[in-house]
Design a protein around this motif. Structure first.
Motif, PDB file in Angstrom:
ATOM      1  N   ASN A  89     -88.993 -11.272 -67.377  1.00 38.92           N
ATOM      2  CA  ASN A  89     -87.836 -10.201 -67.074  1.00 38.92           C
ATOM      3  C   ASN A  89     -87.731  -9.519 -68.335  1.00 38.92           C
ATOM      4  O   ASN A  89     -86.676  -8.376 -68.248  1.00 38.92           O
ATOM      5  CB  ASN A  89     -86.861 -10.679 -66.419  1.00 38.92           C
ATOM      6  CG  ASN A  89     -86.906 -11.035 -64.945  1.00 38.92           C
ATOM      7  OD1 ASN A  89     -87.068 -10.160 -64.053  1.00 38.92           O
ATOM      8  ND2 ASN A  89     -87.333 -12.274 -64.615  1.00 38.92           N
ATOM      9  N   ALA A 130     -84.630 -16.622 -52.531  1.00 40.26           N
ATOM     10  CA  ALA A 130     -85.468 -15.499 -52.703  1.00 40.26           C
ATOM     11  C   ALA A 130     -86.332 -15.049 -51.293  1.00 40.26           C
ATOM     12  O   ALA A 130     -86.542 -13.893 -51.075  1.00 40.26           O
ATOM     13  CB  ALA A 130     -86.674 -15.919 -53.811  1.00 40.26           C
ATOM     14  N   ARG A 131     -86.684 -15.824 -50.752  1.00 45.77           N
ATOM     15  CA  ARG A 131     -87.272 -15.735 -49.293  1.00 45.77           C
ATOM     16  C   ARG A 131     -86.036 -14.979 -48.392  1.00 45.77           C
ATOM     17  O   ARG A 131     -86.635 -14.083 -47.608  1.00 45.77           O
ATOM     18  CB  ARG A 131     -87.890 -17.155 -48.806  1.00 45.77           C
ATOM     19  CG  ARG A 131     -89.063 -17.609 -49.121  1.00 45.77           C
ATOM     20  CD  ARG A 131     -89.385 -18.650 -48.457  1.00 45.77           C
ATOM     21  NE  ARG A 131     -90.787 -19.075 -48.982  1.00 45.77           N
ATOM     22  CZ  ARG A 131     -91.390 -20.210 -48.733  1.00 45.77           C
ATOM     23  NH1 ARG A 131     -90.518 -21.095 -47.996  1.00 45.77           N
ATOM     24  NH2 ARG A 131     -92.385 -20.576 -49.597  1.00 45.77           N
ATOM     25  N   VAL A 164     -88.004 -11.479 -51.297  1.00 41.08           N
ATOM     26  CA  VAL A 164     -88.595 -11.214 -52.533  1.00 41.08           C
ATOM     27  C   VAL A 164     -89.794 -11.992 -52.414  1.00 41.08           C
ATOM     28  O   VAL A 164     -90.774 -11.588 -53.061  1.00 41.08           O
ATOM     29  CB  VAL A 164     -87.772 -11.777 -53.450  1.00 41.08           C
ATOM     30  CG1 VAL A 164     -88.345 -11.725 -54.795  1.00 41.08           C
ATOM     31  CG2 VAL A 164     -86.455 -11.079 -53.671  1.00 41.08           C
ATOM     32  N   ALA A 202     -84.746 -11.027 -58.762  1.00 40.32           N
ATOM     33  CA  ALA A 202     -83.985 -10.777 -57.458  1.00 40.32           C
ATOM     34  C   ALA A 202     -82.562 -10.570 -57.690  1.00 40.32           C
ATOM     35  O   ALA A 202     -81.885  -9.765 -57.091  1.00 40.32           O
ATOM     36  CB  ALA A 202     -84.282 -11.901 -56.465  1.00 40.32           C
ATOM     37  N   LEU A 203     -82.050 -11.587 -58.492  1.00 40.46           N
ATOM     38  CA  LEU A 203     -80.533 -11.633 -58.711  1.00 40.46           C
ATOM     39  C   LEU A 203     -80.159 -10.187 -59.747  1.00 40.46           C
ATOM     40  O   LEU A 203     -79.297  -9.476 -59.554  1.00 40.46           O
ATOM     41  CB  LEU A 203     -80.188 -12.608 -59.682  1.00 40.46           C
ATOM     42  CG  LEU A 203     -80.273 -13.894 -58.725  1.00 40.46           C
ATOM     43  CD1 LEU A 203     -79.764 -15.172 -59.727  1.00 40.46           C
ATOM     44  CD2 LEU A 203     -79.180 -13.996 -57.644  1.00 40.46           C
ATOM     45  N   HIS A 217     -83.943 -13.272 -49.132  1.00 39.60           N
ATOM     46  CA  HIS A 217     -83.891 -11.643 -49.773  1.00 39.60           C
ATOM     47  C   HIS A 217     -85.193 -10.886 -49.493  1.00 39.60           C
ATOM     48  O   HIS A 217     -85.362  -9.759 -50.150  1.00 39.60           O
ATOM     49  CB  HIS A 217     -83.255 -11.610 -51.197  1.00 39.60           C
ATOM     50  CG  HIS A 217     -81.838 -11.992 -51.030  1.00 39.60           C
ATOM     51  ND1 HIS A 217     -81.235 -13.189 -51.403  1.00 39.60           N
ATOM     52  CD2 HIS A 217     -80.590 -11.283 -50.836  1.00 39.60           C
ATOM     53  CE1 HIS A 217     -79.979 -13.249 -51.036  1.00 39.60           C
ATOM     54  NE2 HIS A 217     -79.522 -12.140 -50.906  1.00 39.60           N
ATOM     55  N   ASP A 244     -81.820  -7.308 -59.534  1.00 36.40           N
ATOM     56  CA  ASP A 244     -81.894  -6.421 -58.541  1.00 36.40           C
ATOM     57  C   ASP A 244     -80.548  -6.162 -58.053  1.00 36.40           C
ATOM     58  O   ASP A 244     -79.896  -5.011 -57.571  1.00 36.40           O
ATOM     59  CB  ASP A 244     -82.896  -6.447 -57.711  1.00 36.40           C
ATOM     60  CG  ASP A 244     -83.098  -5.225 -56.705  1.00 36.40           C
ATOM     61  OD1 ASP A 244     -83.132  -3.906 -57.363  1.00 36.40           O
ATOM     62  OD2 ASP A 244     -83.546  -5.443 -55.337  1.00 36.40           O
ATOM     63  N   ALA A 245     -79.894  -7.192 -57.513  1.00 34.57           N
ATOM     64  CA  ALA A 245     -78.461  -7.370 -56.825  1.00 34.57           C
ATOM     65  C   ALA A 245     -77.435  -7.123 -57.646  1.00 34.57           C
ATOM     66  O   ALA A 245     -76.444  -6.525 -57.360  1.00 34.57           O
ATOM     67  CB  ALA A 245     -78.469  -8.560 -55.933  1.00 34.57           C
ATOM     68  N   VAL A 260     -89.002 -15.198 -60.322  1.00 30.48           N
ATOM     69  CA  VAL A 260     -88.500 -14.421 -59.040  1.00 30.48           C
ATOM     70  C   VAL A 260     -87.149 -14.412 -58.721  1.00 30.48           C
ATOM     71  O   VAL A 260     -86.703 -13.358 -58.230  1.00 30.48           O
ATOM     72  CB  VAL A 260     -89.288 -15.313 -57.957  1.00 30.48           C
ATOM     73  CG1 VAL A 260     -88.783 -14.939 -56.534  1.00 30.48           C
ATOM     74  CG2 VAL A 260     -90.612 -15.120 -58.170  1.00 30.48           C
ATOM     75  N   THR A 261     -86.751 -15.358 -58.958  1.00 34.94           N
ATOM     76  CA  THR A 261     -84.819 -15.596 -59.058  1.00 34.94           C
ATOM     77  C   THR A 261     -84.362 -14.415 -59.757  1.00 34.94           C
ATOM     78  O   THR A 261     -83.492 -13.888 -59.378  1.00 34.94           O
ATOM     79  CB  THR A 261     -84.440 -17.118 -59.067  1.00 34.94           C
ATOM     80  OG1 THR A 261     -85.333 -17.865 -58.215  1.00 34.94           O
ATOM     81  CG2 THR A 261     -83.027 -17.152 -58.898  1.00 34.94           C
TER      82      THR A 261
END
Length: 188
Positions: A13, A182-183, A187, A136-137, A185, A139-140, A132-133
């Motif tokens: 990231n 993740a699932r 992702v 996703a985090l 959301h 992004d939020a 992945v986590t």
């Protein structure tokens, strides 16, 4: 396994976080490229015959460098982001060699291979779940809270030196819950 999760989350990231911090994409890629280069000093340090710290102390020192680096990434200014990359990468390079050194010292040559093998499955799950986590985090909530969470995980990592089985179980639970989140959301 927590180490694998944190390292993979940061590395995968990093360019996006640097762009989020105001870097142009090419500059972000250049700074992220320093990540690999800065792992070298820690590895070279391990080759010096005069460098003989305790294995646990070496692992803890490498984690401290990473926590300080993550702290700088949280500050999220250009200078702090560059410093964060350099410090985190130096700690990561040192950890790469320090961890097997510690495992060998803790378990001895007869059991070191088995001890490394037992953790391999959990580490692979953590390496997959971390990026992945974190994405996703981020992004939020943005990268600052992500780096704060990663710093907290990294700061707790030395407990694995005292309670290695607990760390493997905890990382497995973290990795599993991260994948479920993740699932949920969409992702993965």
């Amino acid at each position: 396994a927590v180490s694998a999760m944190v390292n993979a989350a940061v590395a995968s990231n990093l360019v996006a976080a640097l762009i989020d911090g105001g870097f142009a994409p090419t500059a972000a890629a250049t700074v992220a490229g320093l990540f690999g280069w800065m792992q070298l000093p820690g590895r070279l340090l391990m080759t010096s015959p005069r460098f003989t710290p305790s294995p646990a102390g070496l692992v803890v020192f490498s984690f401290v460098l990473q926590v300080i680096g993550l702290g700088a990434l949280i500050v999220h200014t250009h200078t702090a982001l560059i410093a964060g990359v350099l410090l985190f990468a130096a700690g990561t390079g040192l950890t790469t060699l320090a961890r097997p050194y510690w495992v060998l010292q803790r378990y001895g040559p007869d059991r070191a291979g088995q001890a490394n093998g037992v953790t391999a499955r959990t580490q692979q799950l953590a390496r997959a779940a971390g990026p992945v986590t974190a994405a996703a985090l981020a992004d939020a909530a943005g990268y600052r809270p992500v780096f704060a969470g990663l710093a907290a995980l990294r700061a707790m990592s030395p407990t694995g030196l005292l309670y290695p089985k607990m760390t493997v179980v905890g990382a497995g639970l973290i990795g599993g819950s991260v994948i479920l989140a993740a699932r949920a959301h969409g992702v993965v």
